[in-house]
Scaffold this motif. Structure first.
Motif, short mmCIF file in Angstrom:
data_model
loop_
_atom_site.label_atom_id
_atom_site.label_comp_id
_atom_site.label_asym_id
_atom_site.label_seq_id
_atom_site.Cartn_x
_atom_site.Cartn_y
_atom_site.Cartn_z
N ALA A 34 0.83 -1.20 0.00
CA ALA A 34 0.00 0.00 0.00
C ALA A 34 0.86 1.25 0.00
N ARG A 35 2.13 1.10 -0.44
CA ARG A 35 3.09 2.20 -0.44
C ARG A 35 3.20 2.83 0.95
N ASN A 36 3.06 1.97 1.97
CA ASN A 36 3.16 2.35 3.38
C ASN A 36 2.15 3.42 3.79
N ALA A 37 0.99 3.39 3.15
CA ALA A 37 -0.09 4.31 3.54
C ALA A 37 -0.46 4.07 5.00
N VAL A 38 -0.77 5.14 5.69
CA VAL A 38 -1.02 5.07 7.12
C VAL A 38 -2.47 4.68 7.40
N ASN A 39 -2.63 3.53 8.07
CA ASN A 39 -3.96 3.13 8.52
C ASN A 39 -3.97 3.08 10.04
N LEU A 40 -5.11 2.71 10.62
CA LEU A 40 -5.25 2.72 12.07
C LEU A 40 -4.26 1.75 12.73
N ALA A 70 8.34 3.43 -1.75
CA ALA A 70 7.90 4.73 -1.26
C ALA A 70 8.03 4.77 0.25
N PHE A 71 8.39 5.93 0.78
CA PHE A 71 8.45 6.06 2.23
C PHE A 71 7.05 5.98 2.82
N CYS A 72 6.14 6.78 2.31
CA CYS A 72 4.75 6.73 2.80
C CYS A 72 3.86 7.54 1.87
N ALA A 73 2.80 6.91 1.37
CA ALA A 73 1.89 7.54 0.42
C ALA A 73 0.77 8.31 1.09
N GLY A 74 0.91 8.59 2.40
CA GLY A 74 -0.11 9.36 3.09
C GLY A 74 -1.13 8.48 3.78
N ALA A 75 -2.25 9.07 4.14
CA ALA A 75 -3.31 8.33 4.83
C ALA A 75 -3.94 7.32 3.89
N ASP A 76 -4.27 6.16 4.43
CA ASP A 76 -4.96 5.12 3.66
C ASP A 76 -6.44 5.43 3.63
N LEU A 77 -6.87 6.13 2.59
CA LEU A 77 -8.27 6.57 2.52
C LEU A 77 -9.23 5.40 2.27
N LYS A 78 -8.69 4.26 1.83
CA LYS A 78 -9.57 3.11 1.58
C LYS A 78 -10.24 2.62 2.85
N GLU A 79 -9.55 2.77 3.99
CA GLU A 79 -10.14 2.26 5.24
C GLU A 79 -11.28 3.15 5.73
N ARG A 80 -11.48 4.31 5.13
CA ARG A 80 -12.53 5.24 5.57
C ARG A 80 -13.85 5.03 4.84
N VAL A 81 -13.84 4.15 3.86
CA VAL A 81 -15.09 3.86 3.14
C VAL A 81 -16.10 3.28 4.12
N ASP A 82 -17.33 3.82 4.10
CA ASP A 82 -18.44 3.38 4.96
C ASP A 82 -18.23 3.70 6.44
N LYS A 83 -17.23 4.52 6.77
CA LYS A 83 -17.03 4.94 8.15
C LYS A 83 -17.73 6.27 8.40
N ASP A 84 -18.14 6.51 9.66
CA ASP A 84 -18.80 7.77 9.98
C ASP A 84 -17.79 8.79 10.52
N GLU A 85 -18.30 9.99 10.81
CA GLU A 85 -17.42 11.07 11.26
C GLU A 85 -16.72 10.73 12.58
N GLN A 90 -11.63 9.67 15.46
CA GLN A 90 -10.78 8.82 16.30
C GLN A 90 -9.53 8.36 15.56
N ARG A 91 -9.68 8.11 14.29
CA ARG A 91 -8.53 7.71 13.47
C ARG A 91 -7.51 8.84 13.40
N ARG A 92 -7.97 10.07 13.25
CA ARG A 92 -7.05 11.20 13.21
C ARG A 92 -6.36 11.39 14.56
N LEU A 93 -7.07 11.20 15.64
CA LEU A 93 -6.46 11.30 16.97
C LEU A 93 -5.39 10.24 17.16
#
Length: 267
Positions: A34-40, A70-85, A90-93
């Protein structure tokens, strides 16, 4: 210094790999698929690893790098699908807690970057004490273009408010040479030399008196938050701790030994 090796990652699919040899801890982001994308999971693992290393008296320096291209491709936006605010908050915290664990580590932390460093990857690198970058490294801070907010605090403290605004507003690619010119990167090396140069930097830091290095880091970080007069007081308090420890005598002996050896050399 004794030679020990510890692998806190029993599984190779762990998002963070850690090993310690001769006081040098190596942490590697390990989501190359995942190009070291950041997940929870990576956030929790990164925080836990740095808290453990900070508490380990055998660790003298931490080298942070990444597997894959890659060092890190940023936040893994795939894990946010179907998640609420609430979940996203909490993920950002969790990510903030991971960055803070890196930044608050009492041991020197050196980032070793290559390839893409995007968004959260930049936060991770900037939370380290300094960055050694391969010349193929690129930085990008696209948070506003993803409809969110990020990198607004560390980035401006590293390169200045106006430059930070320009990068965040435009989402443009920042090459390694320009990153070096802006002070985001402290050293540039050829990609094939990155590992060797980082290892040498690690050995150099690990070879210095641990307390003096720890107090130097602390004095710089605390001094940044105040004026010069109070900063000098912070430094004096650090000096007093070194004097009380007594290790400074070894430093004087090493200097005198080295100085005598050089005097004996012929030009």
């Amino acid at each position: 210094m004794s030679s020990t090796t510890v692998d806190s990652s029993a599984l190779t699919d762990s998002p963070v790999l850690t090993d310690i040899t001769d006081g040098i801890a190596r942490i590697r982001l390990n989501r190359p698929h995942a190009r070291n994308a950041v997940n929870l999971e990576l956030c929790h693992a990164l925080r836990r690893s740095f808290e453990e290393l900070d508490a380990d008296p055998n660790v003298r320096v931490v080298l942070l790098s990444a597997e894959g291209n890659a060092f890190c491709a940023g936040a893994d936006l795939k894990e946010r699908v179907d998640k609420d605010e609430h979940w996203v908050r909490q993920r950002r915290l969790a990510s903030f807690a991971a960055y803070e664990a890196i930044e608050r580590c009492r041991k020197p932390v050196v980032a070793s970057t290559h390839g893409a460093v995007v968004g959260s990857g930049g936060e991770i690198a900037m939370a380290c004490d300094f960055i050694i970058a391969a010349r193929d490294t690129t930085f990008r801070f696209p948070e506003p273009h993803w409809g969110t907010v990020g990198a607004t605090q560390r980035l401006q403290r590293v390169i200045g408010k106006r430059r930070a605004k320009e990068l965040l507003f435009t989402n443009r690619l920042l090459g390694a040479e320009e990153a070096y010119a802006l002070g985001l990167v402290t050293r540039l090396v050829e990609p094939g030399e990155l590992s060797a140069v980082t290892a040498e930097v690690g050995r150099s830091i690990a070879g210095a008196p641990a307390l003096a290095i720890e107090l130097t880091k602390q004095a710089i970080d605390l001094g940044e938050e105040t004026d010069l007069d109070r900063g000098i007081r912070i430094e004096m308090a650090a000096i007093e701790r070194c004097l009380a420890d007594g290790g400074w005598r070894d430093g004087v002996d090493r200097f005198n030994t080295s100085h005598s050896a050089h005097e004996g050399e012929q030009p």
